[in-house]
Write a protein that holds these residues in place. Structure first.
Motif, PDB file in Angstrom:
ATOM      1  N   ALA A 163      25.704  31.826   7.564  1.00  0.00           N
ATOM      2  CA  ALA A 163      25.922  33.100   6.607  1.00  0.00           C
ATOM      3  C   ALA A 163      24.528  33.695   7.000  1.00  0.00           C
ATOM      4  O   ALA A 163      24.439  34.925   6.907  1.00  0.00           O
ATOM      5  N   GLU A 164      23.478  33.035   7.040  1.00  0.00           N
ATOM      6  CA  GLU A 164      22.029  33.613   7.390  1.00  0.00           C
ATOM      7  C   GLU A 164      22.000  34.444   8.200  1.00  0.00           C
ATOM      8  O   GLU A 164      21.720  35.741   8.312  1.00  0.00           O
TER       9      GLU A 164
ATOM     10  N   GLN B 258      15.669  42.549   5.972  1.00  0.00           N
ATOM     11  CA  GLN B 258      16.086  44.009   5.327  1.00  0.00           C
ATOM     12  C   GLN B 258      14.857  44.758   4.996  1.00  0.00           C
ATOM     13  O   GLN B 258      14.745  45.930   5.338  1.00  0.00           O
TER      14      GLN B 258
ATOM     15  N   GLU C  50      24.611  35.407  10.365  1.00  0.00           N
ATOM     16  CA  GLU C  50      25.380  36.366  10.438  1.00  0.00           C
ATOM     17  C   GLU C  50      25.253  37.620   9.815  1.00  0.00           C
ATOM     18  O   GLU C  50      25.747  38.711  10.051  1.00  0.00           O
ATOM     19  N   ALA C  51      24.342  37.488   8.512  1.00  0.00           N
ATOM     20  CA  ALA C  51      23.903  38.625   7.963  1.00  0.00           C
ATOM     21  C   ALA C  51      22.792  39.304   8.524  1.00  0.00           C
ATOM     22  O   ALA C  51      22.501  40.551   8.248  1.00  0.00           O
TER      23      ALA C  51
ATOM     24  N   VAL D 109      17.478  36.841   4.446  1.00  0.00           N
ATOM     25  CA  VAL D 109      18.334  37.943   4.466  1.00  0.00           C
ATOM     26  C   VAL D 109      17.470  39.193   3.853  1.00  0.00           C
ATOM     27  O   VAL D 109      17.279  40.219   4.455  1.00  0.00           O
TER      28      VAL D 109
END
Length: 448
Positions: free
Chosen positions: A252-253, A404, A255-256, A400
């Motif tokens: 999930a990390e 950003q 893929e974000a 994440v």
């Protein structure tokens, strides 16, 4: 050739001959290597001054042993102590003694124990953080003036703590006031002034399958740059006996993060040691997996020649195919020694989203030998690394948020600080265990 049989005059001639050879080789290296030329230049202070600013200071923390000619014990050297040297942009330098190494190291151990346990009561943790701060950073703060960005080069056990989680006289974490960037030494500022171009786009690895190995996707590894409750840890001694859990949050990390970088991550069987060794100066290298470090309490269980040969063998990462029997291929264990051989010249940031990746064997006056040192040797400009066993979900959230902010233009250190401050405000993440586990070492500036 037997040096013991040389006369004093022969020794002098031999020494002069070797000295000429050294200067000849250095001259050749200077012509061919910008990095070597930078590291061996003589006007060090002037170059370091240029990297500082009114808001930015260099703080070097060192261990030393006072020499007393009339002190009989240990040939005149008394017990080791810590000292701090502070250099500002005006070229003013100040040095202060911080006190006995033993007392400070004991405070470090208490602080680290409180940090590594999320169940430590906040009052108890802040007490330990405040005690260590009073010994180390409070005396330094009095010499910082108005500077709020600290380029910090620790020594000894001080390499093992996040200074962001220390607590000042007003009961505030230092992350609320200062931005820290960690250096192996002040000389890093010479190296960081020279930038090399990246050759390929970012490469992201996550959640290796330890019992399965796939073929790496070459086009991902060498893609051109587009100008437009589990812990991640492993014990070294029983690596081959362990059954490692998967780390779904690492998927999930990445893929974000991948869409932010416009790349495809390498996941599962493709997150292999072979694939990591094929990277070619990527702009960003991100590896999310299990990490390991041999602690001082377990080092004596290793064969003696392991430590004598190279301390960089004592830490590393576990990757895909680790549980398979090696058959003319890599074993799935990427040691710090192997990391040092990667081609990362021009890599702007390496993120090791795993446990204990900032640890290593301590050497007084030489810093810490582990993945942190290995990445510098490989040429990486900056590294985001961990100081203890990190929690899977919290790490994903931190990573994440960090990317950003980083890709929005914040500096590599400032993006981490703002991420940490955001987590500190959350009741479920306010314990430093969750937000202070990662530190930024190397170049602090925004990504070019």
């Amino acid at each position: 050739f037997n040096p013991a049989k040389l006369t004093p005059e022969q020794h002098r001639v031999r020494f002069e001959e070797i000295d000429r050879q050294i200067k000849t080789l250095e001259d050749q290296l200077n012509r061919y290597s910008t990095q070597f030329r930078t590291q061996t230049q003589e006007d060090i202070l002037e170059t370091v001054h240029q990297a500082l600013s009114p808001d930015r200071v260099l703080v070097e923390l060192v261990q030393y042993r006072p020499f007393k000619p009339n002190f009989a014990a240990d040939k005149g050297f008394s017990a080791p102590r810590y000292a701090a040297y502070i250099l500002n942009a005006q070229g003013q330098s100040q040095g202060i003694d911080l006190g006995d190494t033993l007392a400070i190291n004991q405070a470090i151990e208490t602080f680290r124990a409180a940090l590594r346990d999320p169940q430590t009561p906040p009052a108890q943790l802040k007490h330990a953080a405040r005690k260590l701060d009073a010994l180390v950073m409070q005396p330094v703060r009095q010499l910082l003036g108005n500077a709020q960005t600290v380029l910090l080069s620790p020594d000894g056990a001080l390499n093992l703590i996040p200074f962001e989680a220390l607590v000042d006289e007003n009961n505030h974490y230092l992350v609320e006031t200062y931005t820290f960037t960690y250096l192996t030494s002040g000389r890093d500022l010479l190296r960081l002034g020279t930038h090399s171009p990246s050759q390929t786009a970012a490469v992201l690895f996550a959640n290796p399958t330890f019992d399965k190995l796939g073929k790496p996707v070459t086009q991902v590894l060498h893609a051109p740059i587009n100008q437009n409750a589990k812990t991640r840890s492993a014990g070294f001694l029983n690596l081959f006996k362990q059954t490692f859990s998967s780390l779904p949050e690492t998927v999930a990390e990445v893929e974000a993060i991948a869409p932010l970088l416009n790349v495809q991550p390498l996941i599962g069987s493709q997150a292999s040691e072979e694939a990591v060794k094929q990277v070619n100066r990527p702009r960003i290298l991100h590896i999310a997996t299990h990490g390991f470090f041999v602690t001082p309490t377990t080092q004596n269980e290793l064969p003696a020649n392991t430590l004598a040969d190279n301390p960089l063998l004592l830490s590393g990462l576990v990757l895909a195919g680790f549980k398979l029997k090696p058959q003319n291929r890599e074993d799935g264990i990427l040691t710090a020694l192997e990391v040092a051989g990667l081609n990362l010249l021009g890599t702007k940031l390496v993120v090791l989203s795993a446990c204990d990746t900032g640890l290593g064997r301590l050497s007084a006056g030489e810093g810490i030998y582990g993945l942190r040192r290995a990445l510098v040797m490989a040429g990486a400009e900056s590294q985001l690394i961990s100081l203890w066993k990190v929690e899977d979900t919290a790490t994903k959230e931190l990573m994440v948020s960090y990317y950003q902010k980083l890709l929005a233009g914040q500096g590599r250190s400032e993006a981490l600080r703002q991420t940490q401050r955001d987590l500190l405000k959350r009741p479920d993440r306010s314990h430093p265990y969750y937000w202070a586990s990662f530190i930024l070492s190397g170049d602090w500036s925004p990504l070019p």
